[in-house]
Design a protein around this motif. Structure first.
Motif, short mmCIF file in Angstrom:
data_model
loop_
_atom_site.label_atom_id
_atom_site.label_comp_id
_atom_site.label_asym_id
_atom_site.label_seq_id
_atom_site.Cartn_x
_atom_site.Cartn_y
_atom_site.Cartn_z
N LYS A 33 -11.31 -10.38 7.39
CA LYS A 33 -10.94 -11.09 6.91
C LYS A 33 -11.26 -12.44 5.71
N ARG A 34 -12.80 -11.75 4.96
CA ARG A 34 -12.41 -11.88 4.16
C ARG A 34 -11.60 -11.65 2.73
N TRP A 35 -11.05 -10.30 3.64
CA TRP A 35 -9.71 -9.83 2.37
C TRP A 35 -8.95 -11.16 2.66
N GLN A 36 -8.96 -11.38 3.32
CA GLN A 36 -7.57 -11.63 3.76
C GLN A 36 -7.55 -13.36 3.18
N LYS A 37 -8.44 -13.95 3.28
CA LYS A 37 -8.55 -15.02 2.77
C LYS A 37 -8.35 -15.13 1.27
N LYS A 38 -9.11 -14.21 1.00
CA LYS A 38 -9.55 -13.63 -0.99
C LYS A 38 -7.55 -13.91 -1.19
N ILE A 39 -6.69 -13.38 -0.55
CA ILE A 39 -5.34 -12.67 -0.27
C ILE A 39 -4.87 -14.34 -0.79
N GLN A 40 -4.90 -15.19 0.34
CA GLN A 40 -4.51 -15.99 -0.11
C GLN A 40 -4.82 -17.35 -0.67
N GLY A 41 -6.13 -17.30 -1.22
CA GLY A 41 -6.56 -17.93 -2.11
C GLY A 41 -6.20 -17.96 -3.80
N LEU A 42 -5.59 -16.27 -3.60
CA LEU A 42 -4.81 -15.58 -5.08
C LEU A 42 -3.04 -15.95 -4.88
N ARG A 43 -3.00 -16.24 -3.94
CA ARG A 43 -1.61 -16.38 -3.88
C ARG A 43 -0.51 -14.96 -3.90
N GLU A 49 2.81 -9.93 4.00
CA GLU A 49 2.76 -8.74 4.69
C GLU A 49 1.38 -7.41 4.73
N LEU A 50 0.98 -7.81 3.30
CA LEU A 50 -0.48 -8.00 2.98
C LEU A 50 -1.95 -7.69 3.92
N ALA A 51 -1.53 -9.36 3.94
CA ALA A 51 -2.56 -10.05 4.73
C ALA A 51 -2.08 -9.55 6.06
N ARG A 52 -1.14 -9.33 6.33
CA ARG A 52 -1.61 -8.59 8.48
C ARG A 52 -0.80 -7.11 8.35
N SER A 53 -1.19 -6.55 7.17
CA SER A 53 -1.16 -5.14 7.49
C SER A 53 -2.23 -4.18 7.50
N PHE A 54 -3.99 -4.74 8.16
CA PHE A 54 -4.75 -4.55 7.72
C PHE A 54 -5.55 -4.13 9.04
N LEU A 55 -6.26 -2.85 9.30
CA LEU A 55 -6.72 -2.32 10.14
C LEU A 55 -8.06 -1.34 10.02
#
Length: 154
Positions: A33-43, A49-55
């Motif tokens: 969740k923190r990675w996804q938030k950071k990805i969104q914050g940095l645009r 696709e990257l944000a949805r790819s986490f496993l």
């Protein structure tokens, strides 16, 4: 973060605790969740696709001891984190920063590191260490307390 992970789950002795696998599982979800938030914050990435790819996968022994936590995501995400790709090598990243300073923002290569992975992961790994240390300290205190109460230590 401690409040999220240290949820009220009774263990076999009736006290509130989590086993290592549960702690690692909760930590992995929070880290993603923190990675996804950071990805969104940095645009990073318009498609998401990257944000949805986490496993993730928590690998534990039969006794529940966590051996490792594996994360998987689109490989290009690491290149974004380092600021490389499309003809830009790791050694050129600093050079590109300097050329943008001297030549202006529109001249030179505009690619730059967007640190979504490495700094976030290092911070979250430190937090996991703190959480595990507290849990093992709590377990040690319980064992000592039970042994003193049972008068098994003489």
């Amino acid at each position: 973060m401690d409040n999220v992970i240290a949820s009220n789950l009774p263990n076999s002795s009736g006290s509130l605790a989590m086993d290592e696998k549960q702690i690692a599982d909760a930590w992995a979800k929070i880290t993603i969740k923190r990675w996804q938030k950071k990805i969104q914050g940095l645009r990073i990435g318009e498609s998401g696709e990257l944000a949805r790819s986490f496993l993730y996968d928590v690998v534990a022994s039969a006794q529940g001891d966590v051996l490792k936590i594996d994360f998987a995501f689109k490989y290009y995400g690491r290149f974004v984190d380092m600021g490389v790709g499309k003809g830009v090598k790791v050694g050129q990243v600093k050079e590109n920063q300097d050329s943008r300073k001297f030549e202006g923002k529109m001249l030179g290569n505009r690619r730059r590191p967007k640190k979504w992975y490495s700094k976030t992961f290092a911070a979250e790994a430190m937090k996991l260490g703190e959480i595990m240390a507290k849990e093992f300290g709590r377990r040690g205190a319980v064992v000592i307390s039970e042994n003193i109460n049972d008068h098994s230590i003489r």
